[in-house]
Design an enzyme around this catalytic site. Structure first.
Site, PDB file in Angstrom:
ATOM      1  N   GLU A 275       0.801  -1.032   0.221  1.00 15.97           N
ATOM      2  CA  GLU A 275      -0.362  -0.488   0.216  1.00 15.97           C
ATOM      3  C   GLU A 275       1.193   1.558  -0.043  1.00 15.97           C
ATOM      4  O   GLU A 275       1.784   1.376   0.687  1.00 15.97           O
ATOM      5  CB  GLU A 275      -0.894   0.200   1.435  1.00 15.97           C
ATOM      6  CG  GLU A 275      -1.776  -0.983   0.888  1.00 15.97           C
ATOM      7  CD  GLU A 275      -2.177  -0.985   2.698  1.00 15.97           C
ATOM      8  OE1 GLU A 275      -3.231  -0.762   3.276  1.00 15.97           O
ATOM      9  OE2 GLU A 275      -4.079  -2.434   2.525  1.00 15.97           O
ATOM     10  N   HIS A 294      -7.754   1.545   2.099  1.00 16.40           N
ATOM     11  CA  HIS A 294      -7.938   0.893   2.708  1.00 16.40           C
ATOM     12  C   HIS A 294      -8.551   1.914   3.965  1.00 16.40           C
ATOM     13  O   HIS A 294      -8.140   2.500   5.642  1.00 16.40           O
ATOM     14  CB  HIS A 294      -6.510   1.277   3.414  1.00 16.40           C
ATOM     15  CG  HIS A 294      -6.439   0.228   4.782  1.00 16.40           C
ATOM     16  ND1 HIS A 294      -4.715  -0.229   4.964  1.00 16.40           N
ATOM     17  CD2 HIS A 294      -6.594  -0.159   6.358  1.00 16.40           C
ATOM     18  CE1 HIS A 294      -5.073  -1.089   6.303  1.00 16.40           C
ATOM     19  NE2 HIS A 294      -5.747  -1.346   6.712  1.00 16.40           N
TER      20      HIS A 294
END
Length: 320
Positions: A275, A294
């Site tokens: 990420e 997220h």
């Protein structure tokens, strides 16, 4: 124009008792931490050297999921007594190292359950119905009604992999929508399933039976890539997969391949092994796919709850 909050807290060279290196609710900081010497910069996570300098005299650090509380960071914080986690996942924190140093690790348990549960139900409804991706076509003058006749969520089977607090709330919302709920969790006793009115299943049966499979497990050696190509092959070809748990629980390449081959009806992924994702990766041009950064557990309301729970958790440790 009002400047970002962290500028008000930027006291160069000043010792800080509490360091906050990712975003949180402003009122929880200014009101909840009144009387404490704190330093807040939501971008500090991206400057690890500066963060380590700030931690020299800190007794507490407050983080989300991006800050890696291990190794060099812990070495830079010899006075650390508490790690406040703005959320519940702890895979970015070296729990063993913290335990050896008697550092309390403080997740905000329960504070973002509703946000994640609502994300799961919303994603399931969007992917089952299939009509919400049509804005571009409609604006362009197209009218693809016949290709956008989707499915209702009522009477579908929700399969929950993991049956902790978020999954149990998801089960409640799913049942309210008319879904039948089944779940797999070898660590939860039968009484919890009975109280929730949820049917216990093996993982293999759950994958075969569910119209929607939602993951609610931590990332560890047992759960890493638990939804791989083999697991996906046991799912229905029109089933929906939702992962708002942890990146690494699913084999991302296998999910992309299954969607392209129409061996999976759709997927919503909020968490990833890496990420942020790299541009032009394996998910480019994959159909029936929702990707979010997220964010499943973060809403205006949950950010407030999580921030206040974390502040109170940290204060209890520092005031002990």
């Amino acid at each position: 124009m009002r400047r970002p909050l962290f500028f008000y807290f930027w006291n160069e060279g000043r010792v800080s008792d509490i360091v906050i290196c990712e975003f949180m609710d402003e009122a929880a900081i200014t009101e909840g931490l009144r009387g404490f010497d704190y330093f807040y910069d939501p971008n500090l996570v991206d400057h690890p050297n500066d963060l380590n300098v700030r931690l020299k005299d800190a007794r507490a650090i407050i983080v989300r999921n991006r800050t890696q509380v291990r190794g060099a960071l812990l070495d830079a914080a010899p006075k650390l007594k508490a790690v406040g986690r703005l959320g519940v996942g702890l895979d970015n924190i070296d729990l063993e190292a913290c335990a050896k140093r008697n550092i309390a690790v403080l997740p905000a348990s329960g504070a973002n359950d509703l946000s994640v549960a609502e994300y799961v139900i919303t994603s399931a409804m969007m992917l089952l119905r299939g009509a919400y991706m049509a804005t571009g076509s409609v604006v362009a003058g197209k009218w693809p009604r016949n290709t956008l006749i989707g499915r209702e969520i009522a009477d579908k089977v929700m399969g929950l992999v993991g049956f902790g607090s978020i999954a149990r709330l998801t089960a409640k919302l799913a049942a309210a929508m008319g879904m039948k709920v089944i779940a797999f969790d070898p660590l939860v006793d039968d009484a919890a399933f009975t109280r929730a009115g949820v049917q216990r299943q093996t993982l293999e049966n759950l994958l075969a039976l569910a119209d929607v499979v939602s993951l609610h497990v931590p990332l560890n050696d047992k759960t890493r890539n638990m939804i791989d190509a083999s697991a996906l092959s046991r799912m229905r070809s029109d089933a929906i997969l939702i992962n708002a748990a942890r990146g690494g629980v699913v084999d991302e390449a296998a999910v992309a391949a299954a969607l392209k081959a129409k061996k999976l009806g759709g997927a919503a992924l909020d968490v990833f092994v890496e990420e942020p994702l790299k541009s032009g990766g394996i998910f480019a041009d994959v159909p029936n796919l929702i990707l979010t950064p997220h964010i499943a557990g973060v809403t205006v309301e949950s950010n407030t709850r999580v921030s206040w729970v974390t502040v109170e958790n940290v204060k209890k440790v520092l005031n002990a």
